[in-house]
Motif scaffolding. Structure first.
Motif, PDB file in Angstrom:
ATOM      1  N   ASP A 108     -48.204  17.100 -18.263  1.00 53.33           N
ATOM      2  CA  ASP A 108     -46.587  17.370 -18.009  1.00 53.33           C
ATOM      3  C   ASP A 108     -46.352  16.923 -16.898  1.00 53.33           C
ATOM      4  OD1 ASP A 108     -44.095  18.350 -18.899  1.00 53.33           O
ATOM      5  OD2 ASP A 108     -44.507  20.565 -18.123  1.00 53.33           O
ATOM      6  N   GLY A 109     -45.371  16.207 -16.468  1.00 54.32           N
ATOM      7  CA  GLY A 109     -44.950  16.028 -14.946  1.00 54.32           C
ATOM      8  C   GLY A 109     -43.498  15.951 -14.955  1.00 54.32           C
ATOM      9  N   THR A 110     -43.019  16.475 -13.546  1.00 47.53           N
ATOM     10  CA  THR A 110     -41.666  16.135 -13.210  1.00 47.53           C
ATOM     11  C   THR A 110     -41.496  15.500 -12.001  1.00 47.53           C
ATOM     12  OG1 THR A 110     -41.517  18.297 -14.067  1.00 47.53           O
ATOM     13  CG2 THR A 110     -39.661  17.778 -12.672  1.00 47.53           C
ATOM     14  N   VAL A 111     -40.465  14.458 -12.022  1.00 48.45           N
ATOM     15  CA  VAL A 111     -39.975  13.705 -10.916  1.00 48.45           C
ATOM     16  C   VAL A 111     -38.281  14.079 -10.472  1.00 48.45           C
ATOM     17  CG1 VAL A 111     -39.728  11.545  -9.726  1.00 48.45           C
ATOM     18  CG2 VAL A 111     -41.683  11.982 -11.220  1.00 48.45           C
ATOM     19  N   ALA A 112     -38.249  14.531  -9.442  1.00 45.07           N
ATOM     20  CA  ALA A 112     -36.981  14.987  -8.998  1.00 45.07           C
ATOM     21  C   ALA A 112     -36.457  14.179  -7.743  1.00 45.07           C
ATOM     22  CB  ALA A 112     -36.654  16.515  -8.863  1.00 45.07           C
ATOM     23  N   VAL A 113     -35.254  13.566  -7.701  1.00 44.44           N
ATOM     24  CA  VAL A 113     -34.684  12.789  -6.968  1.00 44.44           C
ATOM     25  C   VAL A 113     -33.676  13.408  -6.305  1.00 44.44           C
ATOM     26  CG1 VAL A 113     -33.741  10.632  -6.339  1.00 44.44           C
ATOM     27  CG2 VAL A 113     -35.302  10.679  -8.142  1.00 44.44           C
ATOM     28  N   ASP A 114     -33.482  13.713  -4.960  1.00 45.96           N
ATOM     29  CA  ASP A 114     -32.219  14.457  -4.035  1.00 45.96           C
ATOM     30  C   ASP A 114     -31.293  13.268  -3.675  1.00 45.96           C
ATOM     31  OD1 ASP A 114     -30.808  16.505  -3.356  1.00 45.96           O
ATOM     32  OD2 ASP A 114     -32.523  17.421  -2.189  1.00 45.96           O
ATOM     33  N   THR A 115     -30.265  13.854  -3.136  1.00 44.90           N
ATOM     34  CA  THR A 115     -29.293  13.276  -2.427  1.00 44.90           C
ATOM     35  C   THR A 115     -29.679  12.200  -1.517  1.00 44.90           C
ATOM     36  OG1 THR A 115     -27.514  15.049  -2.807  1.00 44.90           O
ATOM     37  CG2 THR A 115     -26.969  13.085  -1.080  1.00 44.90           C
ATOM     38  N   ASP A 116     -30.581  12.695  -0.540  1.00 36.91           N
ATOM     39  CA  ASP A 116     -31.209  11.554   0.567  1.00 36.91           C
ATOM     40  C   ASP A 116     -32.301  10.851   0.046  1.00 36.91           C
ATOM     41  OD1 ASP A 116     -33.009  13.609   0.572  1.00 36.91           O
ATOM     42  OD2 ASP A 116     -32.905  14.094   2.614  1.00 36.91           O
ATOM     43  N   ARG A 117     -32.478  10.716  -1.220  1.00 35.81           N
ATOM     44  CA  ARG A 117     -33.540   9.977  -1.865  1.00 35.81           C
ATOM     45  C   ARG A 117     -35.008  10.664  -1.674  1.00 35.81           C
ATOM     46  NH1 ARG A 117     -29.649   8.852  -4.780  1.00 35.81           N
ATOM     47  NH2 ARG A 117     -29.031   6.759  -4.971  1.00 35.81           N
ATOM     48  N   THR A 118     -35.001  11.981  -1.362  1.00 35.28           N
ATOM     49  CA  THR A 118     -36.215  12.640  -1.209  1.00 35.28           C
ATOM     50  C   THR A 118     -36.820  12.995  -2.649  1.00 35.28           C
ATOM     51  OG1 THR A 118     -35.294  13.662   0.614  1.00 35.28           O
ATOM     52  CG2 THR A 118     -37.259  14.765  -0.528  1.00 35.28           C
ATOM     53  N   VAL A 119     -38.095  12.282  -2.961  1.00 32.39           N
ATOM     54  CA  VAL A 119     -38.481  12.815  -4.163  1.00 32.39           C
ATOM     55  C   VAL A 119     -39.625  13.926  -4.248  1.00 32.39           C
ATOM     56  CG1 VAL A 119     -39.905  11.433  -5.657  1.00 32.39           C
ATOM     57  CG2 VAL A 119     -38.406  10.170  -4.283  1.00 32.39           C
ATOM     58  N   ALA A 120     -39.479  14.742  -5.044  1.00 32.66           N
ATOM     59  CA  ALA A 120     -40.511  15.849  -5.456  1.00 32.66           C
ATOM     60  C   ALA A 120     -40.959  15.511  -6.748  1.00 32.66           C
ATOM     61  CB  ALA A 120     -39.592  17.256  -5.449  1.00 32.66           C
ATOM     62  N   VAL A 121     -42.527  15.564  -6.720  1.00 29.53           N
ATOM     63  CA  VAL A 121     -43.232  15.366  -8.070  1.00 29.53           C
ATOM     64  C   VAL A 121     -44.135  16.763  -8.167  1.00 29.53           C
ATOM     65  CG1 VAL A 121     -43.234  12.772  -7.681  1.00 29.53           C
ATOM     66  CG2 VAL A 121     -44.843  13.997  -6.820  1.00 29.53           C
ATOM     67  N   ALA A 122     -44.275  17.159  -9.353  1.00 31.34           N
ATOM     68  CA  ALA A 122     -45.159  18.171  -9.787  1.00 31.34           C
ATOM     69  C   ALA A 122     -45.917  17.678 -11.144  1.00 31.34           C
ATOM     70  CB  ALA A 122     -44.439  19.423  -9.894  1.00 31.34           C
ATOM     71  N   GLY A 123     -46.996  18.270 -11.462  1.00 30.22           N
ATOM     72  CA  GLY A 123     -47.803  17.819 -12.503  1.00 30.22           C
ATOM     73  C   GLY A 123     -48.629  18.952 -12.957  1.00 30.22           C
TER      74      GLY A 123
END
Length: 129
Positions: A108-123
């Motif tokens: 199970d994975g998650t990729v989140a993209v923020d306003t300044d194109r900061t990327v957070a990943v979790a799995g």
């Protein structure tokens, strides 16, 4: 061949098949990826999702637009062994997750993209083998 030999041979064949199935001597069950991609910024993001195995096999490839505040779900069935990787890319950002399908049947994975194109990943492996 008399009846006793026939029954013994049949029982041996059934037992061998059952043992090989129980011991995993056949092909491994396919693995699975459940992925969520979120747009946490102030604008929609166009994403490309590619899921591939360590042998170069591409199991899934999809492009989508993810609206602001929305999470989009992606699923892929992968090979039952070896390292697999999902890459989520946009115009100027990238997020990657990897797992070993030999030890993890469902990742199970998650990729989140923020306003300044900061990327957070979790799995995490939610179904170990």
């Amino acid at each position: 061949m008399d009846r006793r030999e026939l029954l013994t041979a049949a029982a041996a064949t059934v037992t061998a098949g059952a043992i090989s199935g129980c011991l995993g001597l056949g092909e491994a069950e396919p693995g699975r990826l459940d992925l969520t991609v979120r747009s946490d910024g102030d604008a929609p993001v166009d994403v490309k999702v590619v899921v591939r195995g360590d042998d170069g096999t591409i199991y899934a490839e999809r492009s989508e637009r993810v609206d602001v505040g929305v999470a989009r779900a992606f699923e892929a069935t992968v090979g039952g062994t070896g390292r697999h990787e999902v890459t989520v890319t946009g115009d100027d950002w990238e997020g990657r997750l990897a797992w070993d399908a030999s030890v993890c049947g469902l990742f199970d994975g998650t990729v989140a993209v923020d306003t300044d194109r900061t990327v957070a990943v979790a799995g995490e492996c939610v179904e170990p083998r």
